[in-house]
Design an enzyme around this catalytic site. Structure first.
Site, PDB file in Angstrom:
ATOM      1  N   GLN A  73       9.517  28.249   6.774  1.00 30.25           N
ATOM      2  CA  GLN A  73      10.193  29.435   6.586  1.00 30.25           C
ATOM      3  C   GLN A  73      10.401  29.831   4.959  1.00 30.25           C
ATOM      4  O   GLN A  73      11.494  29.231   4.487  1.00 30.25           O
ATOM      5  CB  GLN A  73      11.529  29.602   7.531  1.00 30.25           C
ATOM      6  N   ASP A  83      11.980  23.536   3.956  1.00 32.80           N
ATOM      7  CA  ASP A  83      11.702  21.934   4.353  1.00 32.80           C
ATOM      8  C   ASP A  83      11.810  21.822   6.082  1.00 32.80           C
ATOM      9  O   ASP A  83      12.350  20.894   6.575  1.00 32.80           O
ATOM     10  CB  ASP A  83      12.826  21.319   3.899  1.00 32.80           C
ATOM     11  N   HIS A  84      11.122  22.935   6.735  1.00 38.27           N
ATOM     12  CA  HIS A  84      11.004  23.070   7.949  1.00 38.27           C
ATOM     13  C   HIS A  84       9.410  22.901   8.151  1.00 38.27           C
ATOM     14  O   HIS A  84       8.880  24.094   8.428  1.00 38.27           O
ATOM     15  CB  HIS A  84      11.689  24.099   8.835  1.00 38.27           C
ATOM     16  N   ILE A  85       8.975  21.746   8.197  1.00 33.99           N
ATOM     17  CA  ILE A  85       7.586  21.793   8.078  1.00 33.99           C
ATOM     18  C   ILE A  85       6.930  21.679   9.598  1.00 33.99           C
ATOM     19  O   ILE A  85       7.355  20.993  10.482  1.00 33.99           O
ATOM     20  CB  ILE A  85       7.245  20.121   7.445  1.00 33.99           C
TER      21      ILE A  85
END
Length: 541
Positions: free
Chosen positions: A321, A474-476
């Site tokens: 995101q 950090d939302h891979i």
């Protein structure tokens, strides 16, 4: 070494699957690239860092040569491992760690669900892709994940997101601190609702083997008492149930055999010795970077483009995101830092018919204590003595931050490939091309930035600084996208690889779209769905 199930990765996805399968009577062997450490060691690392280093949450997790990860927020050090290119390369500078327990060591614990609309973007808005199943299919797994992780959340339907639940949260919500309450009140004046987030931490009571949250406010980079779920808390429990965990074991090749079945995984130890493990079912439960990287490294005559890659979709559709940050100075103190570092978001701004034209976004008031940030800023002004003390106090009390996290569409050109540059083991580093696209850029300009300015005005901001560069959340996600058609997807509805009947690729890599909320709970739900399919498949073997 052999087991019924070989699991690569000891983060939340790998640990959930391992424990489910052990409970069902199957043997499990887990491989972890990095070291295994005790909580007190991370706390001591953090305590002994200089103040400026504490601003980056990976700093207490020094990488091992054989398991490199990003160490700081500087592009120079990031480039030591992640090779990034494209118009928005900085926005994929992901801060995961390669330690036993994975990135849940330093996550914020936020557990948003996707909404039904998030899963039907193509049907509703003619953008992105539709998921291969609907929200109703995933909902029971969301509930199981919430109980497995120990999630607290509101009991009132009007405060839940989305308010479509078959069972209450395991625990009631945590209260807002003064900063988040002020943001909530300010949002209401411009017609927006700031919702308490579901979060994997204990709200005033013990849950499982974890104590109640006592509001240390350094959930990022580590919960010092383990009140927040992290996968490291599962490791001893997995071992007590008979699971085997090999640390400092870097998987570098997946071996195929007859009928293109997976028949072994090869790994390096910390001294560059090679080993081979075998099982009936193989689960690659790394994150959305390390999973496609391993698949692409695993070429053979049957799979010249890498394992599970007959569709040429492995490594494509990389998502996160894209984030913009709003820094505020306020006339009156906000007093952030009471309670967890995050505990709420405005979510309604992620939904609407506008999604046919541009992205939605969530707005989150970051509740981190501002003392260290204020001290760094005050020292940069060259202040000393009473003037320094006064400015630190003002900065700590009267500054605040709003994060804007945007929805990104899956796109084939956002792609992970193997770099020509090698790491310490001689393995290729991941190279990622990343462009947030006009869908996000338009959404920022016509929607999220104007909304942020309204919120800043409602808070009484005297100074507003909105970042111009997208950064990582950090939302891979992406890299092994799910779908019904093997020609344009990597895994099926159970995260089983289309190309290999005994290979599962669950978690963030399989996600079709990501919405605006944190991805961990959806990753956990997919892990539990995959574990059911694995158990059924082993029963038929």
């Amino acid at each position: 070494m052999n087991a019924d199930v070989i699991v690569i990765g000891t983060g939340v996805v790998g640990c959930l699957i391992a424990e489910e399968l052990l409970d069902a009577g199957h043997s499990v062997l887990m491989l972890e690239a990095g070291p295994r450490v005790e909580r007190w060691q991370i706390v001591e690392n953090y305590r002994n860092l200089p103040p400026t280093s504490r601003l980056h949450f990976n700093a207490p997790y020094p990488p091992k040569p054989w398991a490199p990860h990003l160490m700081s927020a500087t592009p120079e050090q990031a480039a030591e491992y992640l090779q990034l290119e494209g118009p928005n390369a900085r926005a994929y500078q992901q801060g995961y760690v390669r330690y036993a327990g994975g990135a849940t060591w330093h996550w914020a614990g936020i557990c948003w669900r996707l909404t039904p609309d998030d899963m039907k973007l193509k049907s509703l808005y003619n953008v992105g892709r539709d998921w291969a199943f609907d929200y109703a299919t995933l909902e029971p797994y969301y509930v199981r994940a919430e109980y497995a992780l120990g999630v607290c959340g509101p009991s009132e339907p009007e405060l839940q997101w989305p308010p479509i639940r078959s069972k209450p949260y395991p625990m009631g919500r945590l209260p807002f601190g003064p900063g988040e309450q002020r943001f909530t009140d300010a949002a209401a004046t411009v017609g927006l609702v700031n919702l308490p987030s579901a979060q994997a931490r204990n709200s005033g009571v013990a849950y499982g083997d974890r104590p109640a949250c006592c509001g240390n406010n350094n959930c990022i980079p580590v919960c010092p008492i383990g009140a927040k779920y992290d996968a490291a808390t599962s490791l001893t429990r997995i071992e007590s149930k008979g699971g085997k965990i090999l640390t400092n074991a870097v998987a570098y090749k997946i071996e195929t055999g007859e009928k293109n079945q997976i028949q072994a995984v090869h790994y390096y130890d910390s001294e560059k010795n090679t080993h081979r493990v075998t099982g009936s079912i193989y689960v690659v439960a790394c994150n959305g970077i390390e999973t496609p990287k391993l698949l692409l490294m695993s070429t053979d005559t049957r799979n010249p483009n890498g394992v599970a890659n007959s569709s040429d979709q492995v490594g494509r559709n990389m998502m996160d995101q894209p984030k913009l940050v709003v820094e505020l100075e306020l006339a009156e103190p906000a007093w952030t830092g009471v309670g967890p570092v995050q505990g709420s978001s405005i979510m309604e701004t992620s939904q609407g018919d506008f999604r046919s034209e541009h992205c939605g976004a969530l707005f989150r008031f970051n509740n981190m204590a501002r003392s260290r940030i204020g001290a760094t800023a005050a020292l940069a002004q060259g202040l000393v003595g009473k003037a320094l003390d006064k400015e630190i106090r003002r900065q700590a009390a009267c500054t605040a931050e709003i994060a804007i996290e945007h929805e990104l569409m899956p796109a084939a050109h956002n792609r992970l490939t193997l770099s020509s540059k090698k790491d310490w083991l001689g393995l290729p580093k991941p190279n990622i091309y990343y462009d947030v696209g006009d869908y996000v850029r338009k959404g920022s300009q016509v929607f999220s930035i104007p909304t942020a300015k309204r919120l800043a005005g409602a808070l009484g901001a005297t100074k507003v600084d909105i970042s111009t560069q997208y950064t990582n959340s950090d939302h891979i996600m992406g890299g092994c996208i799910m779908g019904n058609d093997p020609a344009d997807s990597v895994v099926d509805i159970d995260c089983r690889a289309h190309d290999h009947e005994n290979l599962f690729l669950p978690g963030g890599a399989a996600m079709t779209t990501g919405g605006c909320g944190n991805s961990t709970l959806t990753m956990a739900a997919l892990a539990l769905k995959a574990s059911d399919a694995i158990h059924l498949q082993l029963g038929k073997a």
